[in-house]
Design a protein around this motif. Structure first.
Motif, short mmCIF file in Angstrom:
data_model
loop_
_atom_site.label_atom_id
_atom_site.label_comp_id
_atom_site.label_asym_id
_atom_site.label_seq_id
_atom_site.Cartn_x
_atom_site.Cartn_y
_atom_site.Cartn_z
N PHE A 223 0.86 -1.17 0.00
CA PHE A 223 0.00 0.00 0.00
C PHE A 223 0.91 1.23 0.00
O PHE A 223 1.88 1.29 0.78
N SER A 224 0.60 2.23 -0.86
CA SER A 224 1.48 3.39 -0.92
C SER A 224 0.74 4.62 -1.40
O SER A 224 -0.38 4.55 -1.93
N ALA A 225 1.41 5.78 -1.19
CA ALA A 225 0.92 7.07 -1.68
C ALA A 225 2.08 8.06 -1.58
O ALA A 225 2.97 7.90 -0.73
N PRO A 226 2.09 9.09 -2.43
CA PRO A 226 3.13 10.13 -2.33
C PRO A 226 2.83 11.09 -1.18
O PRO A 226 1.67 11.29 -0.80
N PHE A 227 3.90 11.69 -0.65
CA PHE A 227 3.74 12.69 0.38
C PHE A 227 4.71 13.83 0.12
O PHE A 227 5.91 13.59 -0.12
N ALA A 228 4.23 15.05 0.15
CA ALA A 228 5.07 16.22 -0.11
C ALA A 228 4.99 17.19 1.06
O ALA A 228 3.95 17.36 1.69
N THR A 229 6.12 17.81 1.38
CA THR A 229 6.16 18.86 2.40
C THR A 229 7.26 19.84 2.07
O THR A 229 8.30 19.46 1.54
N ASP A 230 7.02 21.10 2.37
CA ASP A 230 8.05 22.12 2.16
C ASP A 230 8.52 22.71 3.47
O ASP A 230 9.12 23.79 3.51
N LEU A 231 8.28 21.96 4.56
CA LEU A 231 8.64 22.45 5.89
C LEU A 231 9.69 21.54 6.52
O LEU A 231 9.46 20.33 6.70
N PRO A 232 10.83 22.07 6.87
CA PRO A 232 11.84 21.25 7.56
C PRO A 232 11.38 20.91 8.97
O PRO A 232 10.63 21.66 9.60
N GLY A 233 11.83 19.77 9.47
CA GLY A 233 11.48 19.38 10.83
C GLY A 233 11.59 17.88 11.04
O GLY A 233 12.00 17.13 10.14
N VAL A 234 11.23 17.46 12.23
CA VAL A 234 11.22 16.04 12.59
C VAL A 234 9.78 15.55 12.47
O VAL A 234 8.87 16.10 13.08
N TYR A 235 9.60 14.50 11.69
CA TYR A 235 8.27 13.98 11.41
C TYR A 235 8.12 12.57 12.02
O TYR A 235 9.04 11.76 11.96
N GLU A 236 6.96 12.35 12.60
CA GLU A 236 6.59 11.00 13.05
C GLU A 236 5.50 10.49 12.13
O GLU A 236 4.63 11.25 11.69
N ILE A 237 5.54 9.20 11.85
CA ILE A 237 4.53 8.61 10.98
C ILE A 237 3.99 7.33 11.60
O ILE A 237 4.75 6.48 12.09
N LEU A 238 2.68 7.22 11.63
CA LEU A 238 1.99 6.02 12.09
C LEU A 238 1.10 5.54 10.96
O LEU A 238 0.29 6.31 10.45
N VAL A 239 1.28 4.29 10.54
CA VAL A 239 0.44 3.70 9.50
C VAL A 239 -0.45 2.65 10.14
O VAL A 239 0.04 1.74 10.83
N TYR A 240 -1.76 2.78 9.93
CA TYR A 240 -2.68 1.77 10.44
C TYR A 240 -3.43 1.12 9.29
O TYR A 240 -3.65 1.73 8.24
N ALA A 241 -3.81 -0.13 9.50
CA ALA A 241 -4.69 -0.86 8.58
C ALA A 241 -5.92 -1.26 9.38
O ALA A 241 -5.81 -1.72 10.52
N TYR A 242 -7.09 -1.09 8.77
CA TYR A 242 -8.34 -1.32 9.49
C TYR A 242 -9.38 -1.91 8.55
O TYR A 242 -9.61 -1.40 7.45
N ASP A 243 -10.00 -3.00 8.99
CA ASP A 243 -11.09 -3.63 8.25
C ASP A 243 -12.38 -3.39 9.02
O ASP A 243 -12.59 -3.93 10.11
N ALA A 244 -13.25 -2.57 8.44
CA ALA A 244 -14.49 -2.18 9.14
C ALA A 244 -15.42 -3.36 9.37
O ALA A 244 -16.22 -3.35 10.31
N LYS A 245 -15.36 -4.39 8.53
CA LYS A 245 -16.26 -5.54 8.68
C LYS A 245 -15.90 -6.42 9.86
O LYS A 245 -16.77 -7.04 10.48
N THR A 246 -14.62 -6.53 10.16
CA THR A 246 -14.18 -7.44 11.22
C THR A 246 -13.62 -6.74 12.44
O THR A 246 -13.51 -7.34 13.51
N GLY A 247 -13.25 -5.47 12.26
CA GLY A 247 -12.59 -4.75 13.35
C GLY A 247 -11.11 -5.04 13.43
O GLY A 247 -10.40 -4.48 14.28
N ASN A 248 -10.58 -5.89 12.56
CA ASN A 248 -9.15 -6.18 12.56
C ASN A 248 -8.36 -4.90 12.32
O ASN A 248 -8.64 -4.14 11.39
N THR A 249 -7.32 -4.69 13.13
CA THR A 249 -6.52 -3.47 13.05
C THR A 249 -5.05 -3.81 13.28
O THR A 249 -4.72 -4.64 14.13
N GLY A 250 -4.18 -3.14 12.54
CA GLY A 250 -2.74 -3.28 12.74
C GLY A 250 -2.07 -1.93 12.60
O GLY A 250 -2.58 -1.04 11.90
N VAL A 251 -0.90 -1.76 13.23
CA VAL A 251 -0.21 -0.47 13.26
C VAL A 251 1.30 -0.68 13.19
O VAL A 251 1.84 -1.65 13.73
N ASP A 252 2.00 0.26 12.52
CA ASP A 252 3.45 0.36 12.62
C ASP A 252 3.81 1.85 12.65
O ASP A 252 3.03 2.70 12.20
#
Length: 259
Positions: A223-252
């Motif tokens: 799973f992917s997408a582009p991301f653009a920013t013109d602001l310097p800094g320290v970024y945190e990223i959390l990616v979650y996956a969620y299935d609304a039918k089952t409630g299954n969820t995962g995170v990194d």
């Protein structure tokens, strides 16, 4: 003397009527217990994803009686995922399991703890149940099946402490997502990646900054997408996956720096 004789007769009769086990030491009997870990909405957790760690304890003392990894395949897809389930019809034939033979002389109340998938620390779930085990009465065959909810999410890009210059923006946010058994997501497949919500939540310098939906790609589980920013800094990223039918969820999670 007559009273003494009557007393002795009654006493002897009571001894004769006593159960045999009252005068004998119970012998330990080797009794099998089989445990399987099944991913919610998917198949069994086996060798292909490192197995599930099973820990069997005596519930009253916490003493570990047996432990080990489930080993074997994820099982038959058609039987597990496509065939309507009926009582007593097995679904786990040939699927990964952990079996232990316990020497017990009386019924023992067990706590069974399952950690899965064991090698995926960021996705690992601890599931627990309890059961009685009676000498000579095995829990075998299908065994004790413990359900493991969730999904395994691996953030592939940006890498931790990835540095990017402003002139290199945008870059790709990319994650690998599978079921807890390792079963794959594809576009339109049995586990349909187009119907699962996969999203990146981004913070900059500790504050909410952007929400980026990720889309399933031609490469399975990706799973992917582009991301653009013109602001310097320290970024945190959390990616979650969620299935609304089952409630299954995962995170990194991860972090990166823009200069």
């Amino acid at each position: 003397m007559k009273k003494i004789a009557i007393f002795l007769c009654v006493f002897i009769a009571q001894i004769a009527a006593a159960p045999l086990w009252a005068n004998t030491t119970a012998q330990a009997t080797t009794t099998e217990i089989t445990v399987r870990a099944k991913a919610k909405d998917a198949k069994f957790i086996g060798s292909s994803i490192g197995g599930a760690m099973v820990i069997i304890r005596a519930a009253d003392t916490g003493k570990i009686l047996a432990q080990g990894l489930t080993q074997g395949s994820t099982g038959d897809t058609g039987t597990i995922m496509k065939t309507p389930q009926e009582r007593y019809v097995p679904i786990a034939e040939g699927a990964a399991k952990f079996s232990a033979n316990l020497d017990i002389s009386e019924p023992v109340f067990l706590t069974v703890e399952v950690l899965a998938p064991y090698i995926k620390k960021q996705a690992r779930v601890v599931a627990q149940t309890q059961t009685w085990l009676v000498p000579g009465k095995p829990i075998s065959g299908e065994g004790l099946i413990v359900e493991i909810p969730g999904m395994v999410v691996d953030l592939l890009s940006p890498q931790t402490h990835f540095y990017t210059g402003l002139d290199k923006s945008p870059f790709e946010i990319r994650a690998n997502v599978v079921m807890m058994c390792g079963c794959p997501f594809t576009d339109g497949g049995l586990w349909d990646g187009s119907k699962v919500e996969v999203t990146a939540l981004i913070k900059k310098d500790g504050r909410e900054f952007a929400t980026v939906p990720l889309k399933i790609q031609d490469t399975m589980n990706t799973f992917s997408a582009p991301f653009a920013t013109d602001l310097p800094g320290v970024y945190e990223i959390l990616v979650y996956a969620y299935d609304a039918k089952t409630g299954n969820t995962g995170v990194d999670r991860g972090s990166f720096i823009v200069k």
